[in-house]
Design a protein around this motif. Structure first.
Motif, short mmCIF file in Angstrom:
data_model
loop_
_atom_site.label_atom_id
_atom_site.label_comp_id
_atom_site.label_asym_id
_atom_site.label_seq_id
_atom_site.Cartn_x
_atom_site.Cartn_y
_atom_site.Cartn_z
N ASP A 74 35.64 -15.23 11.90
CA ASP A 74 34.55 -15.60 10.99
C ASP A 74 33.76 -14.39 10.48
O ASP A 74 33.25 -14.41 9.36
CB ASP A 74 33.59 -16.57 11.68
CG ASP A 74 34.22 -17.92 11.96
OD1 ASP A 74 35.14 -18.32 11.20
OD2 ASP A 74 33.81 -18.58 12.94
N ARG A 148 35.84 -14.68 17.39
CA ARG A 148 35.52 -15.32 16.11
C ARG A 148 34.56 -14.45 15.30
O ARG A 148 34.65 -14.39 14.08
CB ARG A 148 34.89 -16.71 16.34
CG ARG A 148 35.79 -17.70 17.04
CD ARG A 148 35.15 -19.06 17.13
NE ARG A 148 35.11 -19.70 15.82
CZ ARG A 148 36.01 -20.59 15.41
NH1 ARG A 148 37.02 -20.93 16.20
NH2 ARG A 148 35.91 -21.14 14.22
N ARG A 213 33.88 -10.56 5.26
CA ARG A 213 33.37 -11.07 6.52
C ARG A 213 32.42 -10.09 7.23
O ARG A 213 32.05 -10.30 8.38
CB ARG A 213 34.53 -11.40 7.47
CG ARG A 213 35.35 -12.62 7.05
CD ARG A 213 36.60 -12.75 7.93
NE ARG A 213 37.23 -14.04 7.78
CZ ARG A 213 38.03 -14.38 6.77
NH1 ARG A 213 38.28 -13.48 5.82
NH2 ARG A 213 38.58 -15.58 6.71
#
Length: 305
Positions: A74, A148, A213
């Motif tokens: 993420d 993540r 990101r």
């Protein structure tokens, strides 16, 4: 006869592209042997045509994006720096060799220049260790959320980039490498997580993936490539194209010698607040504290604890 290819999606009633390509019969006539008869997506020569550049751009964007989605990544922390800054032991060896060569030919100006450069590189080799330590610290945080968030990403090359990928591996964590095809580019360093090692043809797509990101940009001393990534990010933040993230410059002495940021303000080419889009740091601990503090103050939904 070709072996059957399992469907990409067993729930779909339609054959996949891989299935259809595998079922393509052998050339039994001049028509079937013609390049025009090949399936477009299986025709490498067709995909490489100049007119297909927009398609190739999209493919490069999608490939790295889909893999990162599948890996549930993420957010990232981007670490940049020179490919020419090795680990301290190697820097010491190169310095000794350069100084010995210069001493053996005291009138050779080029050897004297090389020795002086080797000394400067030696003095910056401490940043290899700092990049390695910082990446290990960040990766330990990333491990706690299942890789993540706060996954370390570099350009995949040697020098500072190698140090950062190495730091992630030191703590048995994952890290990304976004390599670029260049005439004299090294292979990806051996510390990049293999399934997260990407290769790009287009600089623009590669740079987009660095930013997509990013929760922070950490910039060590470097050359044109490092400066390009630094100013790309500062410009995106300045113009509001991306939300602000910490931009950390390792080594105040180096950066203030290379770029006169204050002169940009004095000349009126940037506003005083734009000088505050980045900050200097000297240690891995200071860098992580800045990243942690920034997101804590922003009341981020993503925990960094």
């Amino acid at each position: 006869m070709t072996s059957p290819v399992p469907p990409d999606n067993p729930q779909s009633p339609w054959p996949s592209a891989a299935e259809e390509a595998a079922q393509e019969p052998s050339a039994e006539s001049p028509q079937m042997a013609s390049a025009s008869y090949r399936l477009a997506y299986a025709d490498i020569d067709f995909l490489r045509r100049a007119e297909l550049r927009p398609v190739r751009l999209q493919l490069e964007l999608l490939k790295a994006e889909l893999v990162q989605q599948e890996e549930h990544i993420d957010s990232t922390v981007v670490i940049f720096g020179s490919t020419r800054i090795p680990e301290p032991e190697a820097a010491r060896a190169r310095l000794r060799a350069a100084e010995d060569a210069a001493a053996a030919a005291p009138d050779d100006r080029e050897l004297a220049r090389r020795a002086a450069v080797a000394r400067r590189i030696h003095d910056k080799a401490k940043y290899y260790d700092e990049a390695r330590r910082l990446a290990a610290m960040i990766t330990q945080v990333s491990q706690r959320n299942g890789h993540r968030d706060y996954v370390v990403v570099t350009g995949g090359g040697p020098g500072i980039m190698e140090a950062a990928n190495r730091g992630a591996q030191d703590v048995e964590g994952k890290s990304l490498g976004l390599s670029i095809v260049l005439p004299h580019e090294e292979h990806p360093n051996r510390y990049v997580t293999p399934e997260l090692s990407f290769q790009f043809h287009y600089f623009a797509v590669r740079k987009m993936h660095f930013v997509l990101r990013a929760r922070a940009l950490v910039v060590f001393p470097g050359g044109y490539g490092t400066l390009d990534e630094l100013f790309e990010t500062l410009t995106l933040i300045q113009t509001g194209k991306v939300h602000p993230v910490p931009v950390l410059l390792f080594g105040r002495e180096y950066w203030q010698r290379i770029i006169d940021f204050d002169a940009l303000v004095e000349e009126g080419t940037i506003d005083p607040p734009h000088r505050e889009l980045f900050q200097f740091v000297e240690t891995a601990e200071a860098a992580w504290a800045a990243i942690h503090g920034f997101w804590a103050n922003k009341n981020s939904a993503k925990s960094v604890d």
